[in-house]
Design a protein around this motif. Structure first.
Motif, PDB file in Angstrom:
ATOM      1  N   SER A   1       0.840  -1.202   0.000  1.00 36.92           N
ATOM      2  CA  SER A   1       0.000   0.000   0.000  1.00 36.92           C
ATOM      3  C   SER A   1       0.875   1.252   0.000  1.00 36.92           C
ATOM      4  CB  SER A   1      -0.967  -0.055   1.184  1.00 36.92           C
ATOM      5  OG  SER A   1      -0.787   1.010   2.038  1.00 36.92           O
ATOM      6  N   ASN A   2       2.011   1.215   0.765  1.00 39.19           N
ATOM      7  CA  ASN A   2       2.949   2.361   0.750  1.00 39.19           C
ATOM      8  C   ASN A   2       3.543   2.538  -0.639  1.00 39.19           C
ATOM      9  OD1 ASN A   2       2.675   3.188   3.361  1.00 39.19           O
ATOM     10  ND2 ASN A   2       4.414   2.007   4.127  1.00 39.19           N
ATOM     11  N   SER A   3       3.951   1.400  -1.267  1.00 39.72           N
ATOM     12  CA  SER A   3       4.571   1.493  -2.595  1.00 39.72           C
ATOM     13  C   SER A   3       3.601   2.098  -3.597  1.00 39.72           C
ATOM     14  CB  SER A   3       5.011   0.103  -3.064  1.00 39.72           C
ATOM     15  OG  SER A   3       6.174  -0.258  -2.381  1.00 39.72           O
TER      16      SER A   3
ATOM     17  N   SER B   1      -1.004   7.576   8.566  1.00 41.70           N
ATOM     18  CA  SER B   1      -0.949   8.000   9.965  1.00 41.70           C
ATOM     19  C   SER B   1       0.342   7.546  10.645  1.00 41.70           C
ATOM     20  CB  SER B   1      -2.163   7.458  10.713  1.00 41.70           C
ATOM     21  OG  SER B   1      -2.224   6.065  10.532  1.00 41.70           O
ATOM     22  N   GLY B   2       1.272   6.943   9.888  1.00 40.01           N
ATOM     23  CA  GLY B   2       2.564   6.547  10.458  1.00 40.01           C
ATOM     24  C   GLY B   2       2.506   5.300  11.312  1.00 40.01           C
ATOM     25  N   ILE B   3       1.518   4.486  11.119  1.00 38.43           N
ATOM     26  CA  ILE B   3       1.386   3.280  11.938  1.00 38.43           C
ATOM     27  C   ILE B   3       1.673   2.012  11.133  1.00 38.43           C
ATOM     28  CG2 ILE B   3      -0.292   1.867  13.237  1.00 38.43           C
ATOM     29  CD1 ILE B   3      -1.544   4.423  14.191  1.00 38.43           C
ATOM     30  N   GLY B   4       1.437   2.090   9.807  1.00 33.91           N
ATOM     31  CA  GLY B   4       1.544   0.922   8.928  1.00 33.91           C
ATOM     32  C   GLY B   4       2.823   0.120   9.119  1.00 33.91           C
ATOM     33  N   LEU B   5       3.977   0.784   9.039  1.00 34.48           N
ATOM     34  CA  LEU B   5       5.240   0.052   9.124  1.00 34.48           C
ATOM     35  C   LEU B   5       5.520  -0.444  10.537  1.00 34.48           C
ATOM     36  CD1 LEU B   5       7.658   1.916   6.681  1.00 34.48           C
ATOM     37  CD2 LEU B   5       6.552  -0.296   6.393  1.00 34.48           C
ATOM     38  N   THR B   6       4.987   0.268  11.540  1.00 35.05           N
ATOM     39  CA  THR B   6       5.162  -0.203  12.930  1.00 35.05           C
ATOM     40  C   THR B   6       4.503  -1.567  13.077  1.00 35.05           C
ATOM     41  OG1 THR B   6       4.898   2.100  13.541  1.00 35.05           O
ATOM     42  CG2 THR B   6       4.889   0.501  15.336  1.00 35.05           C
TER      43      THR B   6
HETATM   44  P1  ADP Z   1       1.754   5.571   6.789  1.00 40.22           P
HETATM   45  O1  ADP Z   1       0.624   4.756   7.336  1.00 40.22           O
HETATM   46  O2  ADP Z   1       1.656   7.025   7.099  1.00 40.22           O
HETATM   47  O3  ADP Z   1       2.075   5.287   5.384  1.00 40.22           O
HETATM   48  P2  ADP Z   1       3.988   3.976   7.497  1.00 40.22           P
HETATM   49  O4  ADP Z   1       4.414   3.559   8.862  1.00 40.22           O
HETATM   50  O5  ADP Z   1       3.481   2.953   6.583  1.00 40.22           O
HETATM   51  O6  ADP Z   1       2.981   5.168   7.655  1.00 40.22           O
HETATM   52  O7  ADP Z   1       5.249   4.682   6.827  1.00 40.22           O
HETATM   53  C1  ADP Z   1       5.992   5.615   7.547  1.00 40.22           C
HETATM   54  C2  ADP Z   1       6.564   6.693   6.623  1.00 40.22           C
HETATM   55  O8  ADP Z   1       7.448   6.086   5.721  1.00 40.22           O
HETATM   56  C3  ADP Z   1       5.521   7.368   5.804  1.00 40.22           C
HETATM   57  O9  ADP Z   1       5.363   8.677   6.321  1.00 40.22           O
HETATM   58  C4  ADP Z   1       6.035   7.448   4.409  1.00 40.22           C
HETATM   59  O10 ADP Z   1       6.322   8.787   4.085  1.00 40.22           O
HETATM   60  C5  ADP Z   1       7.286   6.650   4.403  1.00 40.22           C
HETATM   61  N1  ADP Z   1       7.241   5.518   3.468  1.00 40.22           N
HETATM   62  C6  ADP Z   1       6.908   4.239   3.724  1.00 40.22           C
HETATM   63  N2  ADP Z   1       6.993   3.471   2.609  1.00 40.22           N
HETATM   64  C7  ADP Z   1       7.367   4.283   1.616  1.00 40.22           C
HETATM   65  C8  ADP Z   1       7.610   4.106   0.213  1.00 40.22           C
HETATM   66  N3  ADP Z   1       7.483   2.900  -0.380  1.00 40.22           N
HETATM   67  N4  ADP Z   1       7.994   5.184  -0.497  1.00 40.22           N
HETATM   68  C9  ADP Z   1       8.125   6.401   0.071  1.00 40.22           C
HETATM   69  N5  ADP Z   1       7.916   6.641   1.400  1.00 40.22           N
HETATM   70  C10 ADP Z   1       7.526   5.610   2.143  1.00 40.22           C
END
Ligand code: ADP
Length: 461
Positions: A363-365, A423-428
């Motif tokens: 979803s981030n990509s 919201s900055g939680i996804g990667l956590t």
């Molecule tokens: P969010 O839910 O806000 O996407 P994540 O925890 O998933 O939060 O990501 C944290 C931060 O890392 C985001 O603010 C985003 O800017 C950056 N990020 C994550 N994945 C990518 C990506 N594939 N390309 C660019 N930035 C990314």
């Protein structure tokens, strides 16, 4: 009894030094006395041989009393009292009669010296009889009286005393040097430890800017101060993140809540009419708050690890293919292409959790890809691991933000996320999930070029 490290080290060092020097003193005294006695006895034997030689050689048909006297005085200096009897039994010469006073004084002084030097010396006067020959004819007998089993002359004693003085000075000097060295080493160890203790106390009080500044060539001391400094730095960074999170959460909640409050007040007061558009706006704000709270709850759930693992076998590539289809509409909107490579059909783990992790990353990509970009998902089977790589050609992450992207609520750039709704939680959550599955996750990124996320999972779960 509790002692300071420095005191303890100094005492231990002092005891070891004293014990070592004590042993050296004991051994050296024993060895030295033994060697000295041997040396003195050999020397005395040589002196006796020389006296016998001198006495025998002064005889030329008759005794040369002048020369015998000279030899007897020399012998007396060496602690030997001589007397000569000729072959008929007549006393030719007797030191005790001729130099009686001198002989008595000398023997007394030897006795005194020996008792002083060897407290347990029990020497007694012994007489050695040696027959005297001249041209192979017995001319008489030489009797040599001296203290046996061994004795030291005045000269021997002063030599031994100066030897003992040198040894004593060496012992005292080495003791002082060892103690000073011990104190220096104790100081070198205790000062950095005391400094580290002070710094950790300051850190505990909240002074996270405190650091240990010590120079030491001891590996452990260096590691200790480095660890304390690392701890302080990490806590300082965490503190910064915590403050940022609190500010973010309150800001995120305050904005929609104030909008709702203002709109609702106006509606209640009748200032505004409850038109469907207005109500929909309020509803959207409520949805935003709800989504944020929902994500917070989800995160708390993962973090407390309340959720049990639900493990089983599943086809990894098939799961990835089906996840990709859920992103169809966004992919279509941005004209993206998603390529799935690899063929891992059997993997053992928690399907839902791994799917969730892949969804978050993908979803981030998708979110951060530019139009017409491509995303590659690759699965690789290694001897002991499964590797999943997700690579995009999106906007990338600045290097200074990279270390923090797994922190909760951490967002690279607020404005960037406003647009994408993160919201900055996804990667956590993703990291929590991968670690719960026994794996690791790393992100490599270069700003403006793209991001690659690598998940490594153990085959043996
Ligand atoms: P969010 O839910 O806000 O996407 P994540 O925890 O998933 O939060 O990501 C944290 C931060 O890392 C985001 O603010 C985003 O800017 C950056 N990020 C994550 N994945 C990518 C990506 N594939 N390309 C660019 N930035 C990314």
């Amino acid at each position: 009894m509790k002692l300071k490290l420095r005191t303890k080290l100094s005492i231990t060092h002092g005891i070891i030094t004293l014990a070592t020097i004590g042993i050296i003193v004991l051994l050296s005294s024993l060895l030295m006395d033994k060697q000295l006695i041997k040396f003195v006895n050999d020397n005395n034997q040589r002196k006796m041989d020389s006296i016998v030689h001198d006495i025998a050689h002064q005889y030329h048909g008759e005794w040369n009393i002048k020369k015998i006297k000279e030899t007897s005085l020399r012998a007396l200096e060496d602690g030997l009292v001589i007397s000569i009897i000729d072959h008929s039994g007549t006393v030719v010469y007797d030191t005790e009669t001729i130099s009686q006073k001198k002989a008595e004084e000398l023997l007394k002084s030897i006795h005194r010296n020996m008792r002083e030097h060897f407290r347990y010396w029990t020497g007694e006067l012994v007489t050695k009889r040696i027959s005297l020959q001249h041209e192979e004819e017995i001319i008489g007998e030489l009797m040599i009286t001296y203290y046996g089993p061994f004795y030291f002359t005045e000269r021997d004693s002063s030599f031994i005393n100066s030897l003992h003085d040198v040894l004593n000075i060496t012992r005292v000097v080495s003791l002082i040097c060892a103690l000073i060295l011990g104190l220096i080493i104790a100081r070198q160890i205790s000062i950095p430890i005391t400094k580290s203790i002070q710094v950790t106390k300051e850190i505990a009080k909240g002074n996270l800017k405190e650091r240990v500044h010590v120079k030491s060539d001891m590996v452990e001391i260096k590691e200790l101060s480095d660890s304390v400094n690392l701890l302080a730095r990490t806590l300082e960074e965490q503190e910064g993140i915590r403050k940022r999170i609190v500010a973010d959460v309150s800001h995120e909640l305050r904005t929609p809540l104030s909008a709702i409050q203002i709109n609702m007040e106006a509606l209640v007061d009748g200032v505004l009419q409850p038109t469907p558009t207005r109500l929909e706006g309020i509803y959207k704000e409520i949805l935003r708050v709800n989504r944020l709270v929902g994500e917070l709850t989800k995160l708390a759930k993962y973090e407390s690890r309340l959720e049990k693992m639900n493990v089983g076998k599943f086809n990894l590539n098939k799961i990835i293919e089906s996840i990709v289809t859920t992103f169809e509409s966004e992919v279509h909107k941005k004209n993206l292409s998603i390529i799935v490579k690899g063929k891992i059909e059997e993997i053992f783990g928690d399907e839902d959790k791994l799917s969730q992790a892949i969804v978050n990353i993908l979803s981030n990509s998708v979110k951060y890809s530019r139009e017409y970009g491509s995303i590659v998902i690759e699965t690789i089977e290694q001897e002991k691991h499964f590797v999943i790589k997700i690579k995009d050609e999106g906007i990338g992450i600045p290097p200074e933000d990279l270390p923090y992207i797994f922190e909760r609520f951490y967002r690279v750039d607020k404005s960037r996320n406003k647009a994408t709704g993160g919201s900055g939680i996804g990667l956590t959550i993703t990291k929590e999930v991968i670690e719960a599955l026994g794996g690791t996750i790393t992100v490599h990124s270069s700003l403006g070029e793209g991001t690659e996320t690598v998940i490594i999972l153990p085959k043996q779960y």
